[in-house]
Design a protein around this motif. Sequence first.
Motif, PDB file in Angstrom:
ATOM      1  N   ARG A 108       8.848  78.876  96.542  1.00  9.91           N
ATOM      2  CA  ARG A 108       9.285  78.460  97.875  1.00  9.91           C
ATOM      3  C   ARG A 108      10.430  79.407  98.134  1.00  9.91           C
ATOM      4  O   ARG A 108      10.789  79.511  99.581  1.00  9.91           O
ATOM      5  CB  ARG A 108       9.605  77.137  98.049  1.00  9.91           C
ATOM      6  N   GLN A 109      11.361  79.675  97.305  1.00 13.70           N
ATOM      7  CA  GLN A 109      12.621  80.433  97.730  1.00 13.70           C
ATOM      8  C   GLN A 109      12.526  81.892  97.725  1.00 13.70           C
ATOM      9  O   GLN A 109      13.515  82.571  98.070  1.00 13.70           O
ATOM     10  CB  GLN A 109      13.629  80.283  96.565  1.00 13.70           C
ATOM     11  N   GLY A 110      11.109  82.244  97.948  1.00 12.95           N
ATOM     12  CA  GLY A 110      10.944  83.750  98.252  1.00 12.95           C
ATOM     13  C   GLY A 110      11.025  84.908  97.095  1.00 12.95           C
ATOM     14  O   GLY A 110      11.185  85.972  97.298  1.00 12.95           O
ATOM     15  N   VAL A 111      11.254  84.123  95.793  1.00 11.22           N
ATOM     16  CA  VAL A 111      11.372  85.148  94.635  1.00 11.22           C
ATOM     17  C   VAL A 111      10.384  84.896  93.397  1.00 11.22           C
ATOM     18  O   VAL A 111       9.897  83.514  93.353  1.00 11.22           O
ATOM     19  CB  VAL A 111      12.966  85.169  94.180  1.00 11.22           C
ATOM     20  N   PHE A 112      10.134  85.696  92.698  1.00 13.64           N
ATOM     21  CA  PHE A 112       9.495  85.479  91.496  1.00 13.64           C
ATOM     22  C   PHE A 112      10.492  84.854  90.457  1.00 13.64           C
ATOM     23  O   PHE A 112      11.617  85.139  90.324  1.00 13.64           O
ATOM     24  CB  PHE A 112       8.978  86.608  90.649  1.00 13.64           C
ATOM     25  N   LEU A 113      10.052  83.595  89.626  1.00 12.83           N
ATOM     26  CA  LEU A 113      10.966  83.102  88.934  1.00 12.83           C
ATOM     27  C   LEU A 113      11.321  83.897  87.924  1.00 12.83           C
ATOM     28  O   LEU A 113      10.525  84.813  87.305  1.00 12.83           O
ATOM     29  CB  LEU A 113      10.371  81.764  88.565  1.00 12.83           C
ATOM     30  N   GLY A 114      12.479  83.887  87.046  1.00 11.98           N
ATOM     31  CA  GLY A 114      13.041  84.391  86.036  1.00 11.98           C
ATOM     32  C   GLY A 114      12.461  83.759  84.637  1.00 11.98           C
ATOM     33  O   GLY A 114      11.486  83.006  84.733  1.00 11.98           O
ATOM     34  N   SER A 115      12.766  84.545  83.503  1.00 10.87           N
ATOM     35  CA  SER A 115      12.427  83.917  82.349  1.00 10.87           C
ATOM     36  C   SER A 115      13.157  82.559  81.773  1.00 10.87           C
ATOM     37  O   SER A 115      14.286  82.449  82.371  1.00 10.87           O
ATOM     38  CB  SER A 115      12.437  85.095  81.287  1.00 10.87           C
ATOM     39  N   GLY A 116      12.618  81.907  80.560  1.00  7.96           N
ATOM     40  CA  GLY A 116      13.436  80.827  80.158  1.00  7.96           C
ATOM     41  C   GLY A 116      12.414  79.762  80.043  1.00  7.96           C
ATOM     42  O   GLY A 116      11.493  79.653  80.117  1.00  7.96           O
ATOM     43  N   PRO A 117      12.910  78.674  79.382  1.00  7.38           N
ATOM     44  CA  PRO A 117      12.273  77.622  79.036  1.00  7.38           C
ATOM     45  C   PRO A 117      11.506  76.956  80.284  1.00  7.38           C
ATOM     46  O   PRO A 117      12.313  77.246  81.311  1.00  7.38           O
ATOM     47  CB  PRO A 117      13.026  76.444  78.359  1.00  7.38           C
ATOM     48  N   GLY A 118      10.490  76.209  80.135  1.00  6.79           N
ATOM     49  CA  GLY A 118       9.754  75.707  81.267  1.00  6.79           C
ATOM     50  C   GLY A 118      10.803  74.779  82.215  1.00  6.79           C
ATOM     51  O   GLY A 118      10.595  74.950  83.506  1.00  6.79           O
ATOM     52  N   ASP A 119      11.705  73.961  81.700  1.00  8.49           N
ATOM     53  CA  ASP A 119      12.234  73.142  82.474  1.00  8.49           C
ATOM     54  C   ASP A 119      13.385  73.648  83.428  1.00  8.49           C
ATOM     55  O   ASP A 119      13.628  73.435  84.531  1.00  8.49           O
ATOM     56  CB  ASP A 119      12.933  72.103  81.659  1.00  8.49           C
TER      57      ASP A 119
END
Length: 778
Positions: A742-753
């Motif tokens: 929704r924020q217009g970016v691919f999410l970065g890496s890290g734990p799911g939460d």
Amino acid sequence: MTYALNLEDRGTEYVTIDPASCPRLDTEDLDALEFLDLCYRTLCAVMFNHASSGHPGGSISSGRFVQSLIYSTMNYDIGDPMDRTADIISYAAGHKALGLYAMWACRNEVVSQTAPDRLPADIRQQLRLEDLLGFRKNPITRTPLYRKFDAKPLDGHPTPETPFVWLSTGPSGVGVGSSVGLALTLKDMHREESPSVHIIEGEGGMTPGRVAEALAAAASSGLDNLFFHVDWNQASIDSDAVTRDGSKRGEYVQWDPCEFLLMHGFNVVYVPDGFDYSQIHAAQNRASAFRNGRPTGLVYRTVKGWQYGIEGSKSHGGGHKFYSEPYFEALRPFEERLGLRFPRFDGEKNPETIEAAFYDSLLTIRKAFEANPEFTRRLGGKVLDCADRHANQPRKLRADAPRLDAVYADGAISPFERPDGCTYEIGSAQTLRGSLAHCLNHVNRLTGGAVLAAAADLYGSTNVSGISAGFGEGFWHPVENPDSRLFSAGGITEDAMGGICSGIASLGYQIGVGSSYGAFIAPLNTICAKTHGIGQQTLRHRAPGEPNRTFVVVCGHAGVKTGEDGPTHAEPQALQVFQENFPGDVMITLTPWDPNELWPLTATALLQRPAVLAPFVTRPSEVIIDRPALGLAPPERAVKGIYKLLSANGRPEGAVVYQGSDVAYAFINGVLPRLQETGMNLDVYYISSVELFDRLDAEEKREIYPSEVAASAMMFTGFTPATTYRWIMSERGREFTHYPWRQGVFLGSGPGDICLEQAGMHGEAQWEIIRRFVSGPR
């Protein structure tokens, strides 16, 4: 420096047929086959001329080695196209469909004229000359002769609409994988005396990467019942030098078909002249005689469009113009040798007059067989010899063969009666992927091993290895490890793996299961899912009682919870590739959030018998919650596809919809306690399977999810906005609906939460969004 393959170490053999020393065919047989091929080549020209469409070149160049297969080499009964113990011919080269139809029609005609009682009584199980009126025609065609003869709508590429065809092929390379799946299931069900699968392909059709994957799987699995027949004519759509040929560089690849097959662990028989019946016959006999546990490739040198008047790449999808002089030139050898004349077209050109001319031309082919009874009898006798040989050498299923029908017996499985291994105690930890494996392992135990599974080098990671629990470890091999229910798909091969799994399922003996990251396997299996669905639907046109045969695409490590692997792997697009993207009863997707939902969902879906079942399961362990104590609906409610997870006490202040384990657990852990603290009154819905919901009747669907809810609700999804629009109809509801991008970016890496927090959908963020949604104007 030089390099040579040590075939002795590899356990494979290479044979070149010597034209000077191979036995010559009986003169009468040879004359009959030459007559047949003349009729066949001419019929190919006639079909293209009247359809103004098709692929004559490869159909003609492959004709003679296919004729040898169906008139001499294969064991099958022309009267029983549904016999699953017969040898199979599979046109992976789907563009040769014109040839397939012409070949089948000629075979049907010779038997019709010599032993009509040996043909199927149901004309839907025949392919007659009259059926060619349906070549490349739509089922709703209304031309008079098409309707009069109840002709088959013969698609541009093969489907099971055609008798003896088990697969829909055409997309490049997909038919190779699905044909390997046929060979694998037959080898497992029969073991030593398994039916053979003969794949028809060309060198151009070997260039897709999925073909290398499928052939690697075939050789690694010891499929010695697989024969790969290559029409090596060097012509594709755009090239006349597809592969390397000796010292001549290939324009597409720098191997030749023999090298390619040897490298992948196949025996190879090379035929210098693919139009010499004696060489072809000798090659097929030699291939059948190998006893080294390897699949075999037969490579025939041919010329695309041989004696058609157009050769090479120009004949791939092109032919002579409608009733042109070059077309008549292509007919001339037939007319001069047999003393018959095809009609000449005049008058207005419209669908009815073209059809009438086509039919008159088909009758000319029929007259050729009628006027040459000695050839027709000999050819008919050869087809009957294949049937008699098949009857005298029956291939029985092994005594302890799996029984897939056991899972469909009344009361065998129920979504409301859990097997012991598929129930998880409150407070215990379990994964969705592990729960799915337990469900499919139960099916395996119930059926005696009817589930064959593979993964893209992720057998343990996606828990697919658990499907084989109790059947042996390691990869299946018919000699070395026949009890395992895990097969090698050739490595990291999502593409071919899907095709192989669809082929395993197609005969109805077993369920094929393939697994990988949902991000990869969903898009890569879209094509084989489509061809499998087409195959299942078109088979019912001639065999109405046949149910769908299911294969399973496990979309593992799905969604944001795979955040440690980064945005390349933990992405939300996969669901929209499958969900609502297939017609009718083809596809069922599952999107559970609680491991206890897997058994009722899986059992319901299997009993619904889709062509493709695609569960989306996540990687992390989840703590099994106490649903009754939290006021949540029991997991069995998931079988409706959409259910009210939490019901408001009286009039609700709002409605929120969830889809995805990631956002659902964020709701359980971060929102539900606040609802209880504040007394906010919500109806909360969960989408566990859109397709299961769609299979309910209209009244029940309205009762479960009324239109007024869709007009007022908002949604949290772990997938894409495209999957939300049907459920959230208002502008305001869509304004508040949230999804990972929704924020217009691919999410970065890290734990799911952490990734869920970046997406603004962790528990605290959800609560704030819901609070604003409920308190604002409605």
